[in-house]
Design an enzyme around this catalytic site. Structure first.
Site, PDB file in Angstrom:
ATOM      1  N   CYS A 143      22.875  51.158  41.751  1.00 31.80           N
ATOM      2  CA  CYS A 143      21.784  50.006  42.008  1.00 31.80           C
ATOM      3  C   CYS A 143      21.241  49.827  43.409  1.00 31.80           C
ATOM      4  O   CYS A 143      21.795  50.298  44.361  1.00 31.80           O
ATOM      5  CB  CYS A 143      22.686  48.713  41.793  1.00 31.80           C
ATOM      6  N   CYS A 150      24.127  42.565  45.279  1.00 34.02           N
ATOM      7  CA  CYS A 150      24.577  41.237  44.819  1.00 34.02           C
ATOM      8  C   CYS A 150      26.025  41.316  44.904  1.00 34.02           C
ATOM      9  O   CYS A 150      26.771  41.970  44.486  1.00 34.02           O
ATOM     10  CB  CYS A 150      24.415  40.879  43.189  1.00 34.02           C
ATOM     11  N   TYR A 157      28.297  39.269  43.958  1.00 37.12           N
ATOM     12  CA  TYR A 157      29.168  38.871  42.757  1.00 37.12           C
ATOM     13  C   TYR A 157      29.337  40.038  41.667  1.00 37.12           C
ATOM     14  O   TYR A 157      29.872  39.930  40.904  1.00 37.12           O
ATOM     15  CB  TYR A 157      28.881  37.761  42.156  1.00 37.12           C
ATOM     16  N   CYS A 158      28.502  41.281  42.002  1.00 38.68           N
ATOM     17  CA  CYS A 158      28.659  42.257  40.993  1.00 38.68           C
ATOM     18  C   CYS A 158      29.954  42.962  40.535  1.00 38.68           C
ATOM     19  O   CYS A 158      30.688  43.310  41.559  1.00 38.68           O
ATOM     20  CB  CYS A 158      27.733  43.318  41.608  1.00 38.68           C
ATOM     21  N   GLY A 202      24.705  49.473  36.816  1.00 36.34           N
ATOM     22  CA  GLY A 202      23.798  49.855  37.890  1.00 36.34           C
ATOM     23  C   GLY A 202      22.383  49.411  37.487  1.00 36.34           C
ATOM     24  O   GLY A 202      22.251  48.514  36.723  1.00 36.34           O
ATOM     25  N   CYS A 209      30.404  39.279  21.286  1.00 40.95           N
ATOM     26  CA  CYS A 209      31.891  39.986  21.257  1.00 40.95           C
ATOM     27  C   CYS A 209      32.564  38.760  21.950  1.00 40.95           C
ATOM     28  O   CYS A 209      33.990  38.637  21.413  1.00 40.95           O
ATOM     29  CB  CYS A 209      31.986  41.176  21.738  1.00 40.95           C
ATOM     30  N   ASP A 230      32.809  47.102  28.698  1.00 40.04           N
ATOM     31  CA  ASP A 230      32.022  47.156  30.007  1.00 40.04           C
ATOM     32  C   ASP A 230      32.752  46.578  31.234  1.00 40.04           C
ATOM     33  O   ASP A 230      32.659  46.990  32.278  1.00 40.04           O
ATOM     34  CB  ASP A 230      30.845  46.215  29.980  1.00 40.04           C
ATOM     35  N   CYS A 285      45.992  28.474  22.158  1.00 40.32           N
ATOM     36  CA  CYS A 285      44.793  28.598  21.645  1.00 40.32           C
ATOM     37  C   CYS A 285      44.839  28.647  20.056  1.00 40.32           C
ATOM     38  O   CYS A 285      43.774  27.908  19.506  1.00 40.32           O
ATOM     39  CB  CYS A 285      44.340  30.165  21.961  1.00 40.32           C
ATOM     40  N   CYS A 310      36.553  36.148  26.105  1.00 44.91           N
ATOM     41  CA  CYS A 310      36.796  37.633  26.568  1.00 44.91           C
ATOM     42  C   CYS A 310      38.112  37.840  27.142  1.00 44.91           C
ATOM     43  O   CYS A 310      38.552  36.926  27.923  1.00 44.91           O
ATOM     44  CB  CYS A 310      35.819  37.767  27.572  1.00 44.91           C
TER      45      CYS A 310
END
Length: 423
Positions: A19, A23, A25-26, A71, A259, A281, A322, A335
């Site tokens: 990239c 950033c 926080y990436c 990226g 998702c 991811d 939950c 997630c």
């Protein structure tokens, strides 16, 4: 080649984690360490074609949607994406449609890029964290230079060329306390499709704590509630907010599209620049590398036992807290990447964002149930907004002239909508 047994969507990363921004926080930049011998990753032409062929064959529906991520994928150059489109056309089966999505930071987009994206019908996700001061807090170049000006230029070019696009706004510790500034900024610039992605980064000591940039769970819930209150009064049918759509789907009798909120996941895997296949991811690591396209067909990886088990574990690992929650159908535990805290009774596996999700889903559900009824009756969405505004004005009248106006302006009721019709 057979099609996959279920619908899926690959995040293809032909440039890996490379990239042009830095950033802070990436979560994906450090994935470059998985490929220390490849400082400039680029999916080679033969593998790119093989991936396109296999993806087309494995897709079980008439519509075939490619998603290109990084990226920063535009670093590959416009000619690379022209090649992608040419390959898709060369291998497109009769009677089937191919579409493309591109997620970008926007800093490299120009007139030529936008003409291409418009002509080829790309759907573009643009990363933008709100007004300049909030955006430039974290979204900077590797030299720590601000990027808001370049991203806004890209947004205007996308608008001018009528490229279908949405805004991906990361909600972090700095902008979470300014929901109205963020939302109204997006409305002012004419953004019509918004995603609010919470930034959560756990500490590596296993304590259940998070890094300073991470959004506090309660703050994320308050952020969504504040925006929802304005949206439901003014913007239903005009502005699309992804999480609001997701929250409405169960009331409309529809399955979740995202998702994060489905009962099971595992249908959004990643293919890296060298053909490596990962479960998700957010799980691009050696433990979740299931194979490589040069050795194993995409369809076999998508339908493999480890990938199916990965998806089922989302439901199977839910703690009792939950399973007994009254908003379970709305979030399904969220997630798995964020399930690193304990329930009130000490059971592991609770989502860090649970308090925020519960606050938002509980707050929004009455209005979304009404929205679903309006939708099922085939009535215009404006009816819901009129009803909400009328109820708000009644509440404000009962609370008094000095109460905050229910229209969301932030002004007192007596100086805003007092005396005006609810419609």
């Amino acid at each position: 080649m057979p099609a996959a047994s279920r619908e899926f969507q690959v995040m293809a990363k032909p440039i890996g984690a490379l990239c042009n921004l830095g950033c802070d926080y990436c979560y994906y930049l450090d994935k470059q360490r998985l490929y220390p011998d490849t400082p400039a990753p680029r999916m080679p032409d033969d593998l790119l074609e093989a991936y396109i062929v296999q993806y087309i064959a494995a897709s079980p529906r008439p519509l075939i949607n490619f998603q290109w991520h990084g990226g920063e994928p535009t670093l590959l150059g416009l000619d690379y994406f022209q090649k992608i489109v040419a390959l898709e056309r060369a291998h497109q089966p009769a009677g089937r449609r191919i579409t493309n999505g591109l997620q970008t930071n926007g800093t490299l987009l120009d007139e030529e890029w936008c003409r291409f994206l418009a002509a080829e019908g790309f759907f573009v996700g643009l990363s933008l964290d709100g007004p300049q001061a909030l955006h430039d807090r974290h979204r900077v170049t590797k030299g720590q230079k601000p990027t808001h000006k370049q991203v806004m230029r890209a947004f205007r070019l996308l608008q001018q060329h009528r490229v279908r696009s949405d805004i991906l706004c990361v909600v972090h510790a700095d902008n979470a306390g300014s929901p109205m500034a963020v939302y109204r900024f997006f409305k002012e610039i004419g953004a019509q499709h918004l995603q609010f992605l919470p930034f959560v980064e756990p500490l590596r000591d296993g304590s259940g704590g998070v890094t300073p940039h991470s959004v506090p769970a309660e703050a994320y819930g308050a952020f969504l509630c504040a925006i929802f209150d304005e949206w439901v009064r003014q913007d239903v049918g005009r502005v699309t907010v992804q999480i609001f759509d997701e929250a409405a789907r169960p009331a409309c009798g529809l399955p979740h599209a995202l998702c994060h909120f489905r009962e099971e996941c595992g249908d959004v895997p990643v293919v890296e620049h060298n053909g490596d296949f990962y479960s998700c991811d957010h799980f691009v690591d050696p433990a979740h590398r299931l194979g490589n396209l040069r050795e194993t067909r995409l369809v076999d990886l998508v339908d493999s036992a480890p990938q199916l088990d990965f998806g089922r574990a989302k439901r199977q690992a839910l703690p009792r807290y939950c399973r007994e929650c009254d908003v379970l159908a709305l979030c399904n535990g969220g997630c798995p990447k964020d399930r690193f805290i304990r329930t009130p009774d000490g059971e592991p596996g609770l989502n860090y964002l649970c308090a925020g999700f519960k606050r938002f889903f509980t707050h929004s559900r009455p209005h979304l149930d009404r929205l679903a009824a309006v939708w099922r009756a085939g009535q215009p969405m404006e009816r819901l907004m009129r009803e909400v505004r009328a109820a708000g004005q009644l509440a404000a009248q009962q609370a008094g002239r000095n109460a905050l106006c229910p229209c969301g302006s932030g002004r007192k009721y007596k100086k805003c909508c007092l005396g005006k019709p609810a419609c």
